[in-house]
Design a protein around this motif. Structure first.
Motif, short mmCIF file in Angstrom:
data_model
loop_
_atom_site.label_atom_id
_atom_site.label_comp_id
_atom_site.label_asym_id
_atom_site.label_seq_id
_atom_site.Cartn_x
_atom_site.Cartn_y
_atom_site.Cartn_z
N UNK A 1 1.33 -1.20 0.12
CA UNK A 1 0.10 0.00 -0.19
C UNK A 1 0.67 0.88 0.45
N UNK A 2 1.70 1.59 0.97
CA UNK A 2 3.01 2.12 1.10
C UNK A 2 3.20 2.79 -0.54
N UNK A 3 3.36 1.13 -1.36
CA UNK A 3 4.38 2.05 -2.69
C UNK A 3 3.24 2.59 -4.05
N UNK A 4 1.86 2.20 -3.28
CA UNK A 4 0.51 3.18 -4.21
C UNK A 4 0.17 4.35 -3.79
N UNK A 5 0.86 5.08 -2.31
CA UNK A 5 0.80 6.00 -1.98
C UNK A 5 1.77 6.46 -2.22
N UNK A 99 -6.44 1.18 -6.65
CA UNK A 99 -7.78 2.18 -6.44
C UNK A 99 -7.39 2.47 -4.84
N UNK A 100 -7.67 1.22 -3.92
CA UNK A 100 -7.78 2.22 -2.16
C UNK A 100 -6.65 2.63 -2.32
N UNK A 101 -5.42 3.44 -3.18
CA UNK A 101 -4.36 3.69 -2.16
C UNK A 101 -4.50 5.18 -2.49
N UNK A 102 -5.41 5.90 -4.24
CA UNK A 102 -6.21 6.48 -4.32
C UNK A 102 -7.72 7.83 -3.62
N UNK A 103 -8.41 6.36 -2.95
CA UNK A 103 -9.42 6.47 -2.15
C UNK A 103 -8.76 7.03 -0.62
N UNK A 104 -8.09 6.83 -0.02
CA UNK A 104 -7.28 6.46 1.59
C UNK A 104 -7.04 7.79 1.31
N UNK A 105 -5.88 8.69 -0.37
CA UNK A 105 -5.32 9.65 -0.18
C UNK A 105 -6.03 10.73 -0.18
N UNK A 106 -6.95 10.99 -1.10
CA UNK A 106 -7.80 11.77 -0.66
C UNK A 106 -8.75 12.02 0.84
N UNK A 107 -9.43 11.32 1.41
CA UNK A 107 -9.40 10.99 2.51
C UNK A 107 -8.88 11.49 3.19
#
Length: 244
Positions: A1-5, A99-107
């Motif tokens: 997940x850290x890589x995606x973020x 996609x989870x990384x995108x949602x978490x970053x915006x949140x």
């Protein structure tokens, strides 16, 4: 997940920097406004004056969340195309992690803005005798922002980033039109009272409006989660519509 973020942060790094600069200006402007008002001795103000202060504060809070457009406007457009989609599908975390990384970053950014308003209220409340708290307004704006982002991302994944932005702008336009129509033809006697701010606070604290405000956070989280599940489900169908 850290890589995606990390991947997402790099994609919008310049936008994040620009947003940070404008956010700092907004928070600095509000802090300066409150401090100067405190030292000018105009803290024991009349209802009309406090209503004006509330309007200014509300507009600043709203603008601080609207600045998220600097990030979201290129958030999906920058990674459309077969290269990024193939990466998302073939990566270890697959589409869920991508996609989870995108949602978490915006949140995370939304919650960070809310946290900054909480800290600003705390600091100003500690040093100023009469400071108008804005964290509650920021909380409601954060919830509405999550709903708008949920709508935008779901349509962006399925039909492309441009279409997702159009849907969000249409939604915002409809809200603006509804507010304008109510201002022209609705009951606005509350603004003609001796203390409009106190009357508005009393109105919000009673009746159906209170229930709407109380349920809004739960609705926002539910819609945001549903948007993520929908986006994961339709990601592969949307790939063929993306521009390379």
């Amino acid at each position: 997940m850290r890589g995606y973020l990390y991947h997402n942060i790099v994609l919008v790094k310049s936008n994040l920097i620009a947003m940070g600069v404008f956010e700092a200006l907004l928070f600095g402007a509000w802090t300066l406004f409150v401090v100067l008002r405190e030292f000018s001795g105009d803290t024991a103000a009349a209802g009309d004056d406090m209503t004006g202060v509330a309007v200014i504060g509300g507009l600043i809070v709203l603008t601080s969340f609207l600045l998220m457009e600097l990030v979201s406007i290129d958030f999906f457009k920058s990674c459309e195309g077969t290269r990024w989609c193939s990466f998302a599908i073939s990566s270890p975390g697959s589409v869920e992690g991508y996609l989870g990384a995108k949602y978490k970053l915006l949140l995370g950014i939304d919650l960070l803005i809310l946290l900054l308003w909480l800290l600003t209220d705390t600091l100003l409340g500690a040093f100023c005798r009469e400071s108008l708290p804005l964290a509650s307004v920021a909380f409601e704006c954060c919830c509405i922002q999550l709903i708008l982002q949920a709508v935008e991302i779901a349509f962006a994944v399925r039909l492309g980033a441009a279409f997702g932005s159009y849907c969000k702008y249409i939604f915002l336009t409809l809200i603006g039109i509804a507010a304008l129509v109510y201002g022209l033809f609705g009951d606005i006697s509350i603004f003609q009272q001796e203390d409009p701010l106190a009357a508005m606070t009393e109105l919000v604290s009673s009746g159906g409006i209170l229930w709407v405000i109380a349920l809004l956070p739960y609705a926002a989280l539910l819609i945001y989660g549903a948007s993520y599940r929908y986006a994961v489900k339709v990601f592969r169908k949307g790939v063929e519509l993306y521009e390379d």
